[in-house]
Scaffold this active site. Structure first.
Site, PDB file in Angstrom:
ATOM      1  N   THR A  13     -14.587  -8.827   1.352  1.00 27.84           N
ATOM      2  CA  THR A  13     -14.364 -10.275   1.259  1.00 27.84           C
ATOM      3  C   THR A  13     -14.902 -11.058   2.455  1.00 27.84           C
ATOM      4  O   THR A  13     -15.433 -12.156   2.298  1.00 27.84           O
ATOM      5  CB  THR A  13     -12.839 -10.532   1.113  1.00 27.84           C
ATOM      6  OG1 THR A  13     -12.426  -9.976  -0.130  1.00 27.84           O
ATOM      7  CG2 THR A  13     -12.500 -11.998   1.126  1.00 27.84           C
ATOM      8  N   SER A  59     -15.148  -2.958  -1.428  1.00 30.85           N
ATOM      9  CA  SER A  59     -14.681  -1.656  -0.928  1.00 30.85           C
ATOM     10  C   SER A  59     -14.118  -0.762  -2.026  1.00 30.85           C
ATOM     11  O   SER A  59     -13.923   0.431  -1.812  1.00 30.85           O
ATOM     12  CB  SER A  59     -13.678  -1.830   0.204  1.00 30.85           C
ATOM     13  OG  SER A  59     -12.426  -2.218  -0.278  1.00 30.85           O
ATOM     14  N   SER A  60     -13.882  -1.299  -3.218  1.00 33.31           N
ATOM     15  CA  SER A  60     -13.459  -0.440  -4.333  1.00 33.31           C
ATOM     16  C   SER A  60     -14.561   0.554  -4.679  1.00 33.31           C
ATOM     17  O   SER A  60     -14.304   1.574  -5.318  1.00 33.31           O
ATOM     18  CB  SER A  60     -13.167  -1.268  -5.587  1.00 33.31           C
ATOM     19  OG  SER A  60     -12.482  -2.421  -5.262  1.00 33.31           O
ATOM     20  N   THR A  90     -10.729  -5.003   2.266  1.00 35.61           N
ATOM     21  CA  THR A  90      -9.367  -4.568   2.585  1.00 35.61           C
ATOM     22  C   THR A  90      -8.843  -3.504   1.613  1.00 35.61           C
ATOM     23  O   THR A  90      -7.983  -2.709   1.971  1.00 35.61           O
ATOM     24  CB  THR A  90      -8.391  -5.755   2.567  1.00 35.61           C
ATOM     25  OG1 THR A  90      -8.446  -6.387   1.285  1.00 35.61           O
ATOM     26  CG2 THR A  90      -8.730  -6.751   3.655  1.00 35.61           C
ATOM     27  N   ASP A  91      -9.367  -3.501   0.363  1.00 29.75           N
ATOM     28  CA  ASP A  91      -8.762  -2.652  -0.664  1.00 29.75           C
ATOM     29  C   ASP A  91      -8.726  -1.172  -0.273  1.00 29.75           C
ATOM     30  O   ASP A  91      -7.740  -0.484  -0.529  1.00 29.75           O
ATOM     31  CB  ASP A  91      -9.490  -2.820  -1.999  1.00 29.75           C
ATOM     32  CG  ASP A  91      -9.187  -4.166  -2.634  1.00 29.75           C
ATOM     33  OD1 ASP A  91      -8.192  -4.801  -2.235  1.00 29.75           O
ATOM     34  OD2 ASP A  91      -9.946  -4.590  -3.523  1.00 29.75           O
ATOM     35  N   GLN A 272       6.596   8.824  -1.793  1.00 33.03           N
ATOM     36  CA  GLN A 272       6.277   7.497  -2.315  1.00 33.03           C
ATOM     37  C   GLN A 272       6.855   6.404  -1.427  1.00 33.03           C
ATOM     38  O   GLN A 272       6.483   5.238  -1.541  1.00 33.03           O
ATOM     39  CB  GLN A 272       6.844   7.337  -3.735  1.00 33.03           C
ATOM     40  CG  GLN A 272       6.155   8.223  -4.735  1.00 33.03           C
ATOM     41  CD  GLN A 272       6.803   8.190  -6.118  1.00 33.03           C
ATOM     42  OE1 GLN A 272       7.558   7.289  -6.458  1.00 33.03           O
ATOM     43  NE2 GLN A 272       6.482   9.182  -6.922  1.00 33.03           N
ATOM     44  N   CYS A 273       7.787   6.776  -0.543  1.00 32.84           N
ATOM     45  CA  CYS A 273       8.372   5.774   0.357  1.00 32.84           C
ATOM     46  C   CYS A 273       7.369   5.470   1.468  1.00 32.84           C
ATOM     47  O   CYS A 273       6.822   6.390   2.073  1.00 32.84           O
ATOM     48  CB  CYS A 273       9.651   6.296   1.006  1.00 32.84           C
ATOM     49  SG  CYS A 273      10.912   6.751  -0.177  1.00 32.84           S
TER      50      CYS A 273
HETATM   51  N1  ASP Z   1     -12.112  -6.432  -3.152  1.00 29.58           N
HETATM   52  C1  ASP Z   1     -12.294  -6.704  -1.742  1.00 29.58           C
HETATM   53  C2  ASP Z   1     -12.733  -5.415  -1.078  1.00 29.58           C
HETATM   54  O1  ASP Z   1     -11.931  -4.582  -0.810  1.00 29.58           O
HETATM   55  C3  ASP Z   1     -11.043  -7.211  -1.148  1.00 29.58           C
HETATM   56  C4  ASP Z   1     -11.128  -7.560   0.321  1.00 29.58           C
HETATM   57  O2  ASP Z   1     -12.095  -7.353   0.997  1.00 29.58           O
HETATM   58  O3  ASP Z   1     -10.135  -8.070   0.838  1.00 29.58           O
HETATM   59  O4  ASP Z   1     -13.888  -5.246  -0.837  1.00 29.58           O
END
Ligand code: ASP
Length: 337
Positions: A13, A59-60, A90-91, A272-273
């Site tokens: 992002t 990043s996905s 961030t993902d 999972q916690c």
């Molecule tokens: N979909 C974005 C990514 O992970 C989300 C982000 O960057 O916050 O590339």
């Protein structure tokens, strides 16, 4: 002399622009945006160069191949810079931070991952502070490990988890103290930072090992997972309830685990916690996992456990060695004492 930082831009992002199909990273845009930032022109800002990865990715879409490529950029430029800032979506940032912490063996300079929830091209972007503070941290040379900086917190990379899809305070490390807090000044938590161990710096790339994560849920029909667990996967992270518990279900999972273990898979039990640790054997529902050959992930994040499985399976070790090292602290990713 001014400190020098290499910014490695992978996508995400922070450098995205609005397109017809939604936000997407655009080559060349980030360099312009950073050069225009007043903070980056300040006397106190380190000198910087930008390395843009190709292609730029959401990043996905990051895979083992990109982890190795990012590590290689750090490795090739290691002697020319005081620190590195990796701009990343961030993902999957916590996965990449965990992976880099294993690939970059004997690291003795800061590698700081950061990004933003709002693109630099937009009003109210959190990317400006995240970037400039990461630059200062990378130049300081205090946290000489793979870390993740976001919204005022410097976290150990392999302890970080993404906590929110929309808050600007998006990351935390529930099982480990912050390495630093950035308020009016950057306050390092010296006792939490990895101490240099005098190993020589080397790169240990990952191979594309078949790894799986299975989240346990009430009513899970274990039989459905038998063939992938016993035939297809080398490493499996089981995300269990609480301190490492699974439904008893007539003991359905245990023979599967045993079979997987006998065919050379390493099953790591995480919780999972978000906070706390796995204690295999604390309850009847977890002691069977241990006897079947599973290893404890203790308080490791799933992200770190996945990266560690990639790492150990890429190192030509025996299954017993991999099992042994999964339970040892290699990069500050686990609390074993
Ligand atoms: N979909 C974005 C990514 O992970 C989300 C982000 O960057 O916050 O590339």
């Amino acid at each position: 002399m001014k400190k020098r930082v290499l910014i490695i831009y992978t996508g995400g992002t922070i450098g995205m622009k609005k397109t017809d199909k939604g936000y997407a990273p655009v080559s060349g845009f980030l360099g312009e945006a950073i050069s225009a930032m007043e903070d980056m022109k300040s006397e106190r800002a380190p000198e910087w160069d930008l390395h843009e990865m190709s292609p730029l990715l959401d990043s996905s879409d990051i895979t083992v191949k990109e982890w190795n490529k990012i590590a290689e950029v750090v490795y090739r430029n290691y002697d020319n810079y005081d620190g590195f800032v990796v701009l990343h979506g961030t993902d999957t940032m916590a996965y990449t931070a965990s992976a880099l912490s294993f690939i970059l063996h004997g690291l003795n300079k800061p590698v700081v991952l950061t990004g933003s929830q709002i693109p630099l091209s937009e009003i109210r972007s959190d990317g400006r502070d995240n970037l400039i503070t990461s630059m200062l941290i990378a130049a300081d040379g205090v946290a000489n490990e793979v870390c993740l900086y976001f919204s005022g917190k410097l976290l150990r990379g392999n302890r970080a988890v993404k906590m929110s899809a929309d808050h600007l305070v998006a990351f935390d490390s529930p099982n480990y103290p912050h390495l630093a807090d950035a308020g009016i000044s950057i306050k390092y938590n010296y006792s939490a930072i990895v101490k240099p161990v005098g190993k020589s710096f080397e790169m240990r790339p990952f191979s594309d090992v078949p790894i799986g994560v299975l989240k346990i849920f009430p009513g899970i029909q274990f039989g459905l997972f038998e063939s992938i667990m016993t035939k297809k996967l080398s490493g499996i992270v089981l995300e269990t309830f609480g301190a490492g518990n699974i439904p008893s279900d007539g003991g359905a999972l245990i023979p599967i685990i045993q079979k997987a273990f006998e065919s050379g898979s390493v099953i790591t039990v995480c919780s999972q916690c978000p906070s706390g640790t796995v204690t295999l054997g604390a309850y009847e529902t977890s002691s069977a996992l241990k006897s079947a050959g599973a290893v404890s992930g203790f308080d490791m994040t799933t992200e770190a456990a996945v990266a560690k499985l990639y790492y150990l399976f890429s190192m030509n070790l025996t299954t017993d060695e991999i099992k042994h090292y999964m339970e040892q602290d290699l990069r500050g990713e686990i609390t074993t004492a």
